[in-house]
Design an enzyme around this catalytic site. Structure first.
Site, mmCIF file in Angstrom:
data_model
loop_
_atom_site.group_PDB
_atom_site.id
_atom_site.type_symbol
_atom_site.label_atom_id
_atom_site.label_comp_id
_atom_site.label_asym_id
_atom_site.label_seq_id
_atom_site.Cartn_x
_atom_site.Cartn_y
_atom_site.Cartn_z
ATOM 1 N N GLU A 60 0.818 -1.213 0.000
ATOM 2 C CA GLU A 60 0.000 0.000 0.000
ATOM 3 C C GLU A 60 0.854 1.265 0.000
ATOM 4 O OE1 GLU A 60 -3.000 0.296 -0.647
ATOM 5 O OE2 GLU A 60 -3.749 -1.735 -0.398
ATOM 6 N N TYR A 144 -6.058 6.122 5.224
ATOM 7 C CA TYR A 144 -6.304 5.059 4.246
ATOM 8 C C TYR A 144 -5.406 3.848 4.501
ATOM 9 C CZ TYR A 144 -5.511 2.227 0.214
ATOM 10 O OH TYR A 144 -5.329 1.127 -0.583
ATOM 11 N N ASP A 162 -9.636 5.409 -1.055
ATOM 12 C CA ASP A 162 -8.526 5.896 -1.864
ATOM 13 C C ASP A 162 -9.106 6.445 -3.164
ATOM 14 O OD1 ASP A 162 -9.218 3.671 -3.363
ATOM 15 O OD2 ASP A 162 -7.159 2.944 -3.595
ATOM 16 N N CYS A 216 -14.432 0.275 -13.106
ATOM 17 C CA CYS A 216 -14.951 1.642 -12.933
ATOM 18 C C CYS A 216 -13.806 2.642 -13.066
ATOM 19 C CB CYS A 216 -15.639 1.753 -11.570
ATOM 20 S SG CYS A 216 -16.674 3.220 -11.392
ATOM 21 N N CYS A 232 -25.995 1.487 -9.001
ATOM 22 C CA CYS A 232 -25.269 2.699 -9.408
ATOM 23 C C CYS A 232 -26.229 3.747 -9.961
ATOM 24 C CB CYS A 232 -24.210 2.341 -10.458
ATOM 25 S SG CYS A 232 -23.253 3.766 -11.035
#
Length: 415
Positions: A60, A144, A162, A216, A232
């Site tokens: 990360e 995060y 994020d 996406c 959505c």
């Protein structure tokens, strides 16, 4: 009574939340990418022996501002060299910078090592297990990263937000206010904490990020392949246009909803779901010019050697090595640039350097996140040895191979 406008942007139906979790996790189980940091299961972290370096933590930190394809090789080399917290804590900053060279944002590696040292020396080798403690106790671990480590490595049911998650959530709920504003970010964190699956929080968070990274995406999203498109609002609006006269998120725009697009930036039907998220315009990077001199001598075995110096321990590219360099004013003529660089080298080396002896090689442009940097590159052949004053900055002579193995930036490799 109808819910207040902001509530229409959120997930208030438990049945929908449960359906979204199930659809997303089923898709993730089928379609997730085979990434090396996903190979370490949670049980491995609990095995006796030296405390393993949590794979999710390293990955990360490396993935901040950096694409997955670039990170994989760096991650594999890092974990091979420092598989445990103790091994990383004992490494030198020079070793860390050398392995990190080319990955950018070098303070990330430095803070990662500082945090490992703190875990070993102050926390008895035990990683904090909650997002709250991770963020509070470890340098370089923000909200995060703390959520990612806590959910993926230790199973805490906490959400993550994020860039990928921001995009997914803004589209799911037609959030058109500036997605970088603190108020919107707080709403997105609330939403992520509501959505996260309680039994598989780490997998759910990775699935949400995976969805943003592979389906996406910012431009030309693959809505037909999206496992949660029925949830959505942006996809529904693209498909059906203005909804029937049923209360919906689009109706928020009539009031002062803090999550709707500004009235002067209405829905653009040509953009479809890519109407969201909305971001404030970025400031253009500031332009900088730097004169850089490649000092070359003939080594004892006849091969050329080059002088490199170490940058200060703080600021841009902290602690990395570079060719002797001098920041320049923007509008200097070439002759004046030569004179300034010659004066800098003369003061640094302690003997005269003629401006006309500097050979102009060319210019190298390198874009940092906030700086458009132009390096004006000169070379200077030296007959004798040069030993700059070590009080000014550490320096050393290196061969070309040694240069590439040193902790030098991508910009210096271009030079």
């Amino acid at each position: 009574a109808p819910a207040p406008p902001p509530a229409r942007h959120l997930f208030g139906d438990p049945a929908e939340v449960e359906a979204l979790r199930g659809n997303l996790l089923a898709w993730y189980d089928r379609c997730k990418r085979d990434l090396p940091w996903r190979a370490l299961v949670r049980g491995d972290i609990e095995k006796p022996g030296p405390a393993l370096l949590p794979a999710v933590w390293v990955s990360e930190i490396m993935l901040q501002q950096t694409q997955v394809a670039t990170v994989i090789d760096y991650y594999n080399r890092w974990m091979q060299k420092w598989p445990t917290l103790q091994a990383l804590a004992q490494a030198s900053l020079e070793e860390v910078n050398e392995l990190w060279a080319g990955l950018g944002y070098y303070s990330r590696g430095k803070r990662l090592q500082e945090a490992a040292r703190k875990v070993v020396s102050e926390l008895a080798g035990r990683m904090p297990r909650t997002a709250e403690d991770l963020q509070k106790l470890l340098p370089g671990v923000g909200r995060y990263t703390a959520g990612a480590i806590a959910s993926i490595a230790y199973g805490q049911a906490t959400g993550v937000v994020d860039g990928n998650v921001i995009r997914v959530l803004c589209r799911l709920r037609c959030i058109g206010a500036d997605s970088g504003s603190p108020a919107v970010i707080d709403r997105l964190w609330d939403m992520a904490n509501v959505l996260v699956d309680r039994s598989r929080p780490g997998d759910f968070n990775q699935a949400l990020m995976e969805l943003g990274a592979t389906v996406c995406v910012p431009k030309s999203p693959l809505c037909g392949e999206c496992p949660v498109k029925q949830h959505c609002q942006a996809w529904r609006r693209k498909l059906f246009g203005k909804p029937a006269p049923v209360p919906d998120v689009e109706d928020c725009g009539v009031g002062d909803c803090p999550l709707c697009p500004p009235a002067m930036e209405p829905w653009d039907s040509s953009l479809g779901v890519t109407n969201f998220p909305r971001k404030a315009a970025k400031k253009p990077p500031r332009a900088m010019r730097t004169a850089t001199c490649v000092l070359e001598r003939r080594g004892c075995h006849g091969a050329p050697e080059y002088l490199i110096v170490q940058r200060p321990s703080s600021g841009l590219l902290a602690g990395l090595w570079e060719f002797p360099s001098l920041p320049l004013a923007q509008d200097l003529q070439e002759e004046k640039e030569r004179e300034e660089l010659a004066g800098h080298l003369q003061a640094w080396m302690g003997w005269p350097v003629a401006a006309k002896g500097l050979q102009f090689i060319g210019e190298v442009i390198h874009i940092f996140s906030h700086i458009h940097q132009t390096y004006v590159v000169y070379s200077l052949q030296l007959d004798g040895d040069v030993t700059p004053d070590p009080a000014l900055s550490p320096s050393r002579w290196v061969t070309e191979d040694e240069f590439h193995a040193s902790a030098v930036s991508t910009a210096m490799k271009k030079v």
